[in-house]
Enzyme design. Structure first.
Site, PDB file in Angstrom:
ATOM      1  N   ALA A  39       7.772  22.585   8.587  1.00 29.52           N
ATOM      2  CA  ALA A  39       9.127  22.992   8.951  1.00 29.52           C
ATOM      3  C   ALA A  39       9.163  23.615  10.346  1.00 29.52           C
ATOM      4  CB  ALA A  39       9.675  23.973   7.921  1.00 29.52           C
ATOM      5  N   GLU A  40       8.096  24.367  10.662  1.00 24.99           N
ATOM      6  CA  GLU A  40       8.025  25.000  11.973  1.00 24.99           C
ATOM      7  C   GLU A  40       7.853  23.932  13.059  1.00 24.99           C
ATOM      8  OE1 GLU A  40       8.718  27.767  12.969  1.00 24.99           O
ATOM      9  OE2 GLU A  40       7.780  27.945  14.961  1.00 24.99           O
ATOM     10  N   ASP A  42       8.937  20.913  12.836  1.00 19.99           N
ATOM     11  CA  ASP A  42      10.244  20.266  12.957  1.00 19.99           C
ATOM     12  C   ASP A  42      11.196  21.090  13.823  1.00 19.99           C
ATOM     13  OD1 ASP A  42       9.229  18.340  11.338  1.00 19.99           O
ATOM     14  OD2 ASP A  42      10.247  19.026   9.510  1.00 19.99           O
ATOM     15  N   SER A  87     -15.243  -9.388  16.295  1.00 20.11           N
ATOM     16  CA  SER A  87     -15.181  -9.057  14.875  1.00 20.11           C
ATOM     17  C   SER A  87     -16.604  -8.759  14.407  1.00 20.11           C
ATOM     18  CB  SER A  87     -14.536 -10.180  14.078  1.00 20.11           C
ATOM     19  OG  SER A  87     -15.425 -11.253  14.013  1.00 20.11           O
ATOM     20  N   GLU A 118     -19.841   3.966   8.970  1.00 17.13           N
ATOM     21  CA  GLU A 118     -18.416   4.322   8.982  1.00 17.13           C
ATOM     22  C   GLU A 118     -17.700   3.587   7.856  1.00 17.13           C
ATOM     23  OE1 GLU A 118     -16.885   3.084  12.762  1.00 17.13           O
ATOM     24  OE2 GLU A 118     -18.276   4.341  13.904  1.00 17.13           O
ATOM     25  N   LYS A 120     -15.096   1.064   6.421  1.00 18.37           N
ATOM     26  CA  LYS A 120     -14.398  -0.083   6.995  1.00 18.37           C
ATOM     27  C   LYS A 120     -12.955  -0.024   6.501  1.00 18.37           C
ATOM     28  CE  LYS A 120     -14.834  -4.998   7.956  1.00 18.37           C
ATOM     29  NZ  LYS A 120     -13.430  -5.321   7.858  1.00 18.37           N
ATOM     30  N   ASP A 122      -9.170  -0.755   5.824  1.00 22.66           N
ATOM     31  CA  ASP A 122      -8.487  -2.020   5.569  1.00 22.66           C
ATOM     32  C   ASP A 122      -7.100  -1.986   6.202  1.00 22.66           C
ATOM     33  OD1 ASP A 122      -8.280  -4.537   4.701  1.00 22.66           O
ATOM     34  OD2 ASP A 122      -8.132  -4.064   2.565  1.00 22.66           O
ATOM     35  N   ARG A 141      -5.307  -7.371  18.025  1.00 22.28           N
ATOM     36  CA  ARG A 141      -6.538  -8.051  18.366  1.00 22.28           C
ATOM     37  C   ARG A 141      -6.258  -9.506  18.754  1.00 22.28           C
ATOM     38  NH1 ARG A 141     -10.100 -10.901  15.069  1.00 22.28           N
ATOM     39  NH2 ARG A 141     -12.107 -11.189  16.063  1.00 22.28           N
ATOM     40  N   GLU A 178      -8.233   1.415  14.151  1.00 18.77           N
ATOM     41  CA  GLU A 178      -7.539   0.726  13.068  1.00 18.77           C
ATOM     42  C   GLU A 178      -6.239   1.440  12.713  1.00 18.77           C
ATOM     43  OE1 GLU A 178      -9.303  -1.912  12.111  1.00 18.77           O
ATOM     44  OE2 GLU A 178      -8.673  -2.499  10.085  1.00 18.77           O
ATOM     45  N   TYR A 228      -7.049   5.537  12.938  1.00 15.65           N
ATOM     46  CA  TYR A 228      -8.361   6.116  13.225  1.00 15.65           C
ATOM     47  C   TYR A 228      -8.987   5.355  14.388  1.00 15.65           C
ATOM     48  CZ  TYR A 228      -9.037   9.186   9.170  1.00 15.65           C
ATOM     49  OH  TYR A 228      -8.962  10.199   8.259  1.00 15.65           O
ATOM     50  N   LYS A 295     -23.450   0.656  12.521  1.00 16.81           N
ATOM     51  CA  LYS A 295     -23.522   0.344  13.948  1.00 16.81           C
ATOM     52  C   LYS A 295     -24.752   1.026  14.541  1.00 16.81           C
ATOM     53  CE  LYS A 295     -18.494   0.449  14.269  1.00 16.81           C
ATOM     54  NZ  LYS A 295     -17.324   1.197  14.729  1.00 16.81           N
ATOM     55  N   LYS A 319     -19.592  -5.357   2.921  1.00 15.50           N
ATOM     56  CA  LYS A 319     -18.319  -5.401   2.187  1.00 15.50           C
ATOM     57  C   LYS A 319     -18.495  -5.000   0.728  1.00 15.50           C
ATOM     58  CE  LYS A 319     -14.967  -7.537   3.516  1.00 15.50           C
ATOM     59  NZ  LYS A 319     -14.438  -8.657   4.285  1.00 15.50           N
ATOM     60  N   CYS A 413      -0.106 -13.683 -38.077  1.00 19.15           N
ATOM     61  CA  CYS A 413      -1.340 -13.100 -37.526  1.00 19.15           C
ATOM     62  C   CYS A 413      -2.442 -14.157 -37.448  1.00 19.15           C
ATOM     63  CB  CYS A 413      -1.775 -11.944 -38.420  1.00 19.15           C
ATOM     64  SG  CYS A 413      -3.392 -11.289 -37.991  1.00 19.15           S
ATOM     65  N   CYS A 416      -5.232 -13.041 -40.248  1.00  9.77           N
ATOM     66  CA  CYS A 416      -5.019 -13.017 -41.700  1.00  9.77           C
ATOM     67  C   CYS A 416      -3.799 -13.801 -42.152  1.00  9.77           C
ATOM     68  CB  CYS A 416      -4.918 -11.583 -42.191  1.00  9.77           C
ATOM     69  SG  CYS A 416      -3.373 -10.784 -41.708  1.00  9.77           S
ATOM     70  N   CYS A 431       0.885  -7.170 -36.700  1.00  6.50           N
ATOM     71  CA  CYS A 431       0.580  -7.875 -37.938  1.00  6.50           C
ATOM     72  C   CYS A 431       0.846  -6.889 -39.064  1.00  6.50           C
ATOM     73  CB  CYS A 431      -0.889  -8.297 -37.927  1.00  6.50           C
ATOM     74  SG  CYS A 431      -1.556  -8.592 -39.574  1.00  6.50           S
ATOM     75  N   CYS A 437      -5.722  -7.441 -43.473  1.00  8.68           N
ATOM     76  CA  CYS A 437      -6.109  -8.154 -42.262  1.00  8.68           C
ATOM     77  C   CYS A 437      -7.503  -7.695 -41.853  1.00  8.68           C
ATOM     78  CB  CYS A 437      -5.103  -7.857 -41.154  1.00  8.68           C
ATOM     79  SG  CYS A 437      -5.548  -8.608 -39.583  1.00  8.68           S
TER      80      CYS A 437
HETATM   81  S1  IVH Z   1     -15.970  -1.952  14.716  1.00  8.79           S
HETATM   82  C1  IVH Z   1     -17.486  -4.985  17.524  1.00  8.79           C
HETATM   83  N1  IVH Z   1     -15.466  -0.134  12.884  1.00  8.79           N
HETATM   84  O1  IVH Z   1     -13.074  -4.654  10.809  1.00  8.79           O
HETATM   85  C2  IVH Z   1     -17.013  -4.012  16.522  1.00  8.79           C
HETATM   86  N2  IVH Z   1     -14.304  -2.183  12.793  1.00  8.79           N
HETATM   87  O2  IVH Z   1     -14.412  -7.342  10.791  1.00  8.79           O
HETATM   88  C3  IVH Z   1     -15.624  -4.214  16.170  1.00  8.79           C
HETATM   89  N3  IVH Z   1     -12.680  -2.334  10.976  1.00  8.79           N
HETATM   90  O3  IVH Z   1     -11.476  -6.153  13.529  1.00  8.79           O
HETATM   91  C4  IVH Z   1     -15.104  -3.417  15.098  1.00  8.79           C
HETATM   92  N4  IVH Z   1     -13.027  -0.321  10.161  1.00  8.79           N
HETATM   93  O4  IVH Z   1     -10.216  -4.349  12.223  1.00  8.79           O
HETATM   94  C5  IVH Z   1     -15.189  -1.361  13.357  1.00  8.79           C
HETATM   95  N5  IVH Z   1     -15.107   1.568  11.360  1.00  8.79           N
HETATM   96  C6  IVH Z   1     -14.823   0.343  11.833  1.00  8.79           C
HETATM   97  C7  IVH Z   1     -13.852  -0.483  11.206  1.00  8.79           C
HETATM   98  C8  IVH Z   1     -13.638  -1.759  11.733  1.00  8.79           C
HETATM   99  C9  IVH Z   1     -12.330  -1.442  10.039  1.00  8.79           C
HETATM  100  C10 IVH Z   1     -12.109  -3.690  11.078  1.00  8.79           C
HETATM  101  C11 IVH Z   1     -11.563  -4.020  12.434  1.00  8.79           C
HETATM  102  C12 IVH Z   1     -12.292  -5.226  12.878  1.00  8.79           C
HETATM  103  C13 IVH Z   1     -12.836  -5.785  11.609  1.00  8.79           C
HETATM  104  C14 IVH Z   1     -14.103  -6.539  11.838  1.00  8.79           C
END
Ligand code: IVH
Length: 766
Positions: A39-40, A42, A87, A118, A120, A122, A141, A178, A228, A295, A319, A413, A416, A431, A437
């Site tokens: 609220a503050e 805002d 990718s 890290e 991943k 979605d 991208r 992302e 993020y 990484k 994955k 049924c 039975c 039933c 049964c």
């Molecule tokens: S690194 C060369 N870090 O995954 C490295 N990607 O399949 C490029 N993604 O297109 C990406 N979390 O949309 C990286 N912690 C993360 C991620 C991440 C999600 C997604 C991103 C990328 C896809 C690659």
């Protein structure tokens, strides 16, 4: 800081507000540690908005107010990435991860590699270009070389700073990360869309994608998107540190949100530990992740390894098994549960989903099937998340074959052959065969012997199945007639020797009342409810005959549970099975009806239960006090109900209700039962209020009373009193509630008696 009394110039005030808002944004999104309430925030925001309105010359592009979105554009302009947005290659198991790690170590000639792990996320990868610390351009991208300019949309996301904070900000910095939608926002957004009759999104990823692709950024601004950062792309004047972790630290310092789930790990084992930990945390995270990313931490090593095709050699995505997959619904079977409910079960072409081979999934009930429009032969989406039972989420309508057939509930049924009936209330089909049964009998027996019920150790599912198939067990009572020979022939897996087993059954001949009640397996009667029933009713005999009104006097027993109990004991099969059981067992721990139940069985309570219009707990109390007993009530109905303090409307409703002979008989039967149960002792004595206990007295009401004023006034008037609006020497009593004011003061001045609401009650009811 209030703008009105500020001596600083508007320009200074604007700057100060912007800085404060930026700091708060940083604390909120980057540190996850807000220092002021929303609220503050805002309030400061509104102040800045007002100043900018009054002084348009002070408006800037990077002001925190400039996140509301801009007018629609006709298309997204292409943006050529200065460095390709790559990718990631995927891996799904230890072997594939080991291959990756081996290649990394071989390429660098090292024994053990240090990775940064890290989540991943979605969502959607985006690139954010900051020039001199100001957000200049944001892009998708795209194909990795060229993306689309979605700057206007990205500006609306509060987690993306419009200006970087702190020291040593590079003149040109491309941040990659992302954009995603947290679960809470996704749910809220979908609920709101559904309420407006608009289409909903299937998952947060699609919702995030749809939101970013809006040509009208004012729409994006209303979508609960988050961001993020996970890398730096192109940069000028940035002295790259030695490690990825240090890059992430820099990003954090500059005000960009970086996930706090990021961790440094060593080798394959470290990676896998992180993977397991994330998989376990996955359901509790406030956003979707579809795996983890490893990484190489050392940036020099990354350069040495380089890339193949469109993915780096120094990183890999691990994955999680996909939670959804498509397959064909080949058949629908109906499974009969313990209480006879038929549950439709999907028989599927086997599919690998959620890390397992799935060929069966629940369809819940017929209403679900209708709602999802599921036909046999359809291509369906199957979901299996974690350990939950796989379910059919929906149909791919475009794939429906011409010969797809609707799902039909069988008339009899499948086990039975008894009739199948739809529950009078609810969506279930059952039933009616009960213990005839075999499907129900087997499960009823399994429930009966279970630990919280009769607790007969060693009688397992297989033994029960066999004995039921041989007609050796027709009801739970038959368990107690089993002989060593009965089980000896069957007992192959010999967990317990047959003689010991029979002994165990005999030893469990005495059942405590709560266990017996629970063991019957009445729908809706779990362990706790069984205990409540036992504690309040005290005997099995009373439970067997208890009317639903009596059952509902027990705390925690609602209408549907009460009905289930009645139905159970009214059923012929069950009655016979229960009689047979009682002939074989002893019941322990029986006792009198609880005092609590007695206290709740007052005439007033019973009257309030009837659902008569206007007869709530308060008026029911008035009526009960005025009459005292059911007999007196019936008498009084013929005469004057107003005299006991009931208003004319409610009195009419009461009369109409009891005009029905059947209802009278029921109400009388209830009283008889309560008397038999020993619940009704001395009833409230009938009071004659016809003369009016308050006859001639003048009252003034003041302050907040526990009941609405007009109700209190009606009671006083019904008892012959009068209610006045102002205090005078003629006033007999001032009834003072909470926060009484001037009338109380006046009463004290005039020496008029002041009483509270309870004292009024005593005057009214004697
Ligand atoms: S690194 C060369 N870090 O995954 C490295 N990607 O399949 C490029 N993604 O297109 C990406 N979390 O949309 C990286 N912690 C993360 C991620 C991440 C999600 C997604 C991103 C990328 C896809 C690659």
């Amino acid at each position: 800081m209030t703008a009105e009394h500020d001596t600083a110039s508007p320009a200074e005030q604007v700057e100060r507000l912007r800085k404060a808002l930026r700091d708060h944004n940083y604390r909120y999104y980057v540190l996850d540690d807000p220092s002021i309430p929303d609220a503050e925030y805002d309030r400061l925001f509104a102040q800045l908005q007002r100043l900018e309105q009054e002084h348009p010359e002070l408006r800037t592009e990077d002001s925190p107010t400039q996140r509301v979105g801009a007018a629609p554009s006709s298309a997204f302009a292409p943006v050529r990435h200065r460095l390709p947005m790559q990718s990631l290659n995927n891996c799904f198991d230890r072997d594939e991860l080991e291959d990756f790690d081996r290649r990394v170590r071989a390429g660098l000639g090292i024994g053990q590699a240090r990775y940064v792990a890290e989540p991943k996320l979605d969502g959607l990868a985006v690139s954010l270009l900051y020039r001199a610390g100001r957000f200049e351009q944001g892009a998708t991208r795209g194909d990795g070389q060229t993306g689309e300019d979605i700057t206007a949309n990205l500006r609306t996301i509060r987690a993306i700073p419009l200006r970087l904070l702190g020291e040593a900000i590079p003149p040109l910095l491309e941040v990659r990360g992302e954009v995603y939608m947290p679960h809470a926002g996704f749910r809220r957004m979908n609920e709101e869309a559904a309420a407006r009759g608009e289409k909903t999104f299937v998952n947060p990823r699609n919702a995030a994608a749809g939101s970013l692709r809006q040509l009208d950024s004012r729409i994006t601004a209303r979508r609960p998107l988050a961001f993020y950062a996970y890398a730096v792309g192109y940069s000028e004047g940035y002295r790259l540190p030695r490690t990825h972790l240090e890059v992430l630290d820099d990003l954090r310092r500059w005000g960009l949100p970086v996930s706090n789930l990021v961790e440094a790990v060593s080798g394959v084992d470290g990676c896998l530990r992180y993977y397991e930990a994330m998989q376990a945390r996955r359901v509790k995270l406030p956003f979707d992740i579809d795996g983890v990313v490893y990484k190489l931490d050392d940036l020099t090593g990354r350069d040495e390894l380089g890339s193949v095709a469109r993915a780096p050699r120094w990183a890999i995505a691990h994955k999680f098994p996909a939670e959804e997959a498509q397959t064909v619904l080949e058949r629908v079977d109906f499974q009969v549960g313990r209480t006879g409910v038929l549950t439709p079960t999907a028989r599927l072409r086997t599919v690998f989903v959620g890390g397992a081979h799935v060929s069966n999934a629940t369809l819940h009930n017929m209403d679900e099937i209708a709602r999802k429009d599921i036909h046999v032969g359809d291509t369906v989406i199957v979901r299996r998340a974690g350990d939950v039972i796989p379910e059919v989420k929906g149909v791919v309508l475009s794939e429906r074959p011409a010969d797809a057939r609707p799902v039909v509930m069988p008339a009899v049924c499948p086990v039975c052959g008894s009739d199948v009936r739809r529950d009078p209330e609810g969506v279930a089909y059952r039933c009616v065969g009960r213990l005839v049964c075999k499907a129900q009998l087997k499960q009823a027996l399994q429930h009966f012997v279970s630990r919280k019920a009769a607790d007969i150790d060693g009688v397992g599912e297989m033994l029960i199945d066999e004995l039921v198939e041989r007609d050796r067990l027709r009801t739970p009572a038959d368990l107690y007639t089993l002989e060593v020979e009965d089980v000896a022939v069957l007992y192959k897996s010999a967990e317990i020797a047959p003689a010991k087993l029979i002994d165990a059954i005999r030893q469990r001949r005495t059942l405590a009342l709560p266990r017996l009640i629970y063991a019957l397996g009445i729908p809706e009667i779990g362990e706790t409810t069984a205990k409540d029933l036992a504690r309040h009713l005290g005997s099995f005999a009373r439970l067997r005959v208890a009317r639903t009104e009596v059952l509902q006097l027990i705390e925690g027993i609602g209408e549907s549970a009460a009905k289930e109990i009645r139905w159970f004991f009214e059923d012929e099969h069950n009655r016979r099975a229960v009689d047979a059981l009682l002939a074989r067992i002893e019941i322990a721990d029986e006792h009198e009806v609880s005092a609590d139940l007695a206290a709740r069985a007052t005439l007033a309570q019973r009257l309030a239960q009837l659902g008569i219009r206007g007869l709530g707990p308060v008026k029911a109390e008035t009526l009960a006090r005025g009459c005292g007993s059911v007999a007196a009530l019936y008498q009084r109905i013929e005469g004057d109900l107003l005299a006991i303090g009931l208003d004319a409307k409610t009195a009419d409703a009461v009369r109409t209700h009891f005009a029905d002979a059947g209802r009278r008989a029921e109400f009388a039967a209830l009283e008889t039962q309560l008397t038999e149960f020993g619940v009704l002792g001395a009833e409230t004595v009938v009071q004659d209020t016809s003369a009016g206990s308050l006859s001639g007295l003048v009252f003034v009401l003041t302050g907040t009373l526990p009941l609405p004023r007009d109700e209190v006034a009606a009671q006083i008037e019904a008892a012959g009193g009068r209610v006045s609006g102002s205090v005078s020497s003629k006033t007999d009593y001032v009834v003072a509630g909470e926060a009484a004011g001037s009338k109380l003061a006046k009463a004290e001045k005039l020496g008029v008696a002041v009483i509270d609401f309870d004292a009024l009650g005593r005057l009214l009811h004697g």
